[in-house]
Motif scaffolding. Structure first.
Motif, mmCIF file in Angstrom:
data_model
loop_
_atom_site.group_PDB
_atom_site.id
_atom_site.type_symbol
_atom_site.label_atom_id
_atom_site.label_comp_id
_atom_site.label_asym_id
_atom_site.label_seq_id
_atom_site.Cartn_x
_atom_site.Cartn_y
_atom_site.Cartn_z
ATOM 1 N N UNK A 109 30.871 50.451 8.254
ATOM 2 C CA UNK A 109 31.407 51.706 7.942
ATOM 3 C C UNK A 109 31.915 51.973 6.515
ATOM 4 N N UNK A 110 32.257 51.034 5.742
ATOM 5 C CA UNK A 110 32.725 51.180 4.462
ATOM 6 C C UNK A 110 32.413 49.962 3.517
ATOM 7 N N UNK A 111 32.334 50.394 2.216
ATOM 8 C CA UNK A 111 32.026 49.101 1.547
ATOM 9 C C UNK A 111 32.906 47.840 1.522
ATOM 10 N N UNK A 112 34.060 47.863 1.797
ATOM 11 C CA UNK A 112 34.979 46.769 1.927
ATOM 12 C C UNK A 112 34.279 45.665 3.275
ATOM 13 N N UNK A 113 33.769 46.286 4.221
ATOM 14 C CA UNK A 113 33.050 45.584 5.130
ATOM 15 C C UNK A 113 31.808 44.670 4.463
ATOM 16 N N UNK A 114 31.019 45.360 3.734
ATOM 17 C CA UNK A 114 30.101 44.649 3.045
ATOM 18 C C UNK A 114 30.521 43.526 2.295
ATOM 19 N N UNK A 115 31.776 43.702 1.360
ATOM 20 C CA UNK A 115 32.196 42.695 0.583
ATOM 21 C C UNK A 115 32.857 41.582 1.502
ATOM 22 N N UNK A 116 33.389 41.860 2.904
ATOM 23 C CA UNK A 116 33.859 40.907 3.646
ATOM 24 C C UNK A 116 32.625 40.031 4.229
ATOM 25 N N UNK A 117 31.498 40.759 4.589
ATOM 26 C CA UNK A 117 30.374 40.089 5.058
ATOM 27 C C UNK A 117 29.948 38.988 3.780
ATOM 28 N N UNK A 118 30.073 39.451 2.623
ATOM 29 C CA UNK A 118 29.596 38.625 1.472
ATOM 30 C C UNK A 118 30.541 37.088 1.278
ATOM 31 N N UNK A 119 31.917 37.387 1.847
ATOM 32 C CA UNK A 119 32.673 36.466 2.017
ATOM 33 C C UNK A 119 32.172 35.237 3.021
ATOM 34 N N UNK A 120 31.859 35.782 4.164
ATOM 35 C CA UNK A 120 31.538 34.918 5.192
ATOM 36 C C UNK A 120 30.037 34.235 4.517
#
Length: 422
Positions: A109-120
């Motif tokens: 729902x927000x760009x921060x979730x995309x960043x977290x997905x890229x940490x994983x």
């Protein structure tokens, strides 16, 4: 430093032919690992701009920086963990971290979730890709190391190219979300299943090679702590240090290409399907080329193939920076991919030449730590330069840095392959 558990009486043989089935399986697994990155390659920079409304290039490229830093740190840990506990458990852990990634990209729902997905995703790549590299080196032994790395990297980056093209095509037909990321769900599920059911531990091959190992001139013998291996790979051994530097710059330009190429091509007025095709050219040439360059380095040596590869990459980047048509961008992307094919597997093989089998996993981890820090450095540098000047200027500066890296390899690295076979 331990190097995994070996079954008593376990009969193992080194060599590609003797281990062909497992080697081929690991090639396929690494293709799935590459596909996890490829699902983002075309779509995510456009998603940042069109769906999340990010106007700053620096902000857009935070997902690459998060990926690169995480992957680099996990690379350093993965090699040491694989040496201590065995290869397969680390591989399985990598796939478990990868499972949520496509789901987060679909529904963030927000760009921060995309960043977290890229940490994983960074954890997934750092564990799974590192271990498939190490396991192939374990299987083939010292004589076909370059060939093994060529196949490994060809599979991974060939899959990056196919996934980049496929997701671009899917996005053109069905939109930027969620359809392109269905591929990622399939990659993660299949990778975990194959790794759990069919991949076998290679610690026995490490023990076999170590028992019969003779340290080559220029190689490093004996057991070393993780801290000592880090020092060797970073500054104490000039060939390992030069390889770490060159790897960092290779992924610096790769991080910039990942973040900026789709935006450059979109600014040039190209439709989404053509952007996906252009984005796929460099990893496709890179992937196919490594089928030949890895084995070539076994015959002609490592040093000059690495240096020449970096100079070819720089030429391709310069062409992309100066170009403004599909044809010029395609030619530049092909040159960029060809140069990377020359350098990428050869750098890994050079590290394997110098390191002793019992701490090779840790040495590969240190090299891959510095190499993948390049993703973060490239993302930040490219974003800052693109915001301050333009995308073309950012790519031109990175081309100059890549050329300078090739000069450093030419000056500092000794020829590891000739010394290893002497």
């Amino acid at each position: 430093m331990r190097h995994g558990r070996v079954t008593a009486g376990q009969a193992v043989r080194l060599g590609l032919r003797a281990n062909l089935a497992q080697f081929a399986l690991l090639v396929g697994v690494n293709a799935l690992v590459g596909g996890m990155v490829g699902q983002e390659r075309t779509v995510l920079p456009l998603l940042a701009e069109d769906v999340f409304g990010l106007a700053s290039f620096t902000a857009m490229l935070t997902f690459i920086a998060a990926f690169g830093v995480t992957k680099a740190i996990v690379n350093a840990l993965a090699g040491a963990l694989a040496d201590r506990f065995g290869r397969k458990p680390v591989l399985l852990a990598g796939w478990l971290f990868g499972l949520p990634v496509p789901l987060l990209l679909m529904w963030a729902p927000a760009w921060e979730w995309v960043v977290f997905a890229n940490v994983l995703l960074g954890v997934n790549q750092g564990l799974a890709w590192s271990v498939t590299v190490i396991m192939k080196i374990d299987l083939v032994g010292p004589q076909r190391r370059g060939l093994a790395m060529g196949f490994n990297e060809a599979a991974g980056y060939g899959a990056v190219a196919v996934a980049a093209w496929a997701t671009g095509w899917i996005a053109a037909v069905a939109g930027l979300r969620p359809a392109p990321f269905f591929l990622g769900v399939a990659f993660a599920g299949l990778g975990l299943g194959l790794s759990a059911l069919f991949v076998r531990e290679t610690a026995g091959h490490v023990a076999e090679e170590a028992a019969n190992h003779t340290t080559p001139a220029g190689g490093l013998d004996g057991d070393h702590s993780t801290r000592q291996v880090f020092a060797l790979g970073t500054w104490r051994n000039r060939s390992l240090s030069a390889a770490s530097q060159a790897g960092l710059v290779n992924n610096l330009n790769e991080g910039a290409a990942w973040g900026l190429f789709p935006l450059l091509f979109a600014a040039g007025g190209l439709p989404l399907a053509q952007i996906g095709l252009l984005t796929a050219i460099a990893p496709a040439v890179w992937g196919v080329g490594q089928l030949f360059t890895g084995g070539w380095s076994d015959r002609v040596g490592r040093k000059w193939l690495i240096a020449a590869g970096q100079w070819t990459e720089a030429l391709g980047l310069a062409a992309i920076a100066l170009g403004d048509t599909f044809a010029v961008w395609a030619a530049g992307s092909a040159l960029f991919g060809a140069g990377t094919a020359m350098a990428y597997p050869t750098l890994l093989a050079a590290v394997g030449d110098v390191a002793h089998p019992v701490w090779r996993g840790a040495a590969v981890g240190v090299y891959r730590f510095w190499r993948d820090i390049g993703f973060a450095v490239g993302a930040v540098l490219a974003g800052v330069l693109a915001d301050a000047f333009s995308i073309a200027v950012a790519i031109a500066v990175i081309a100059a840095l890549t050329a300078a890296s090739g000069v450093d390899v030419a000056v500092r690295m000794y020829e590891t392959r000739v010394r290893a076979s002497a």
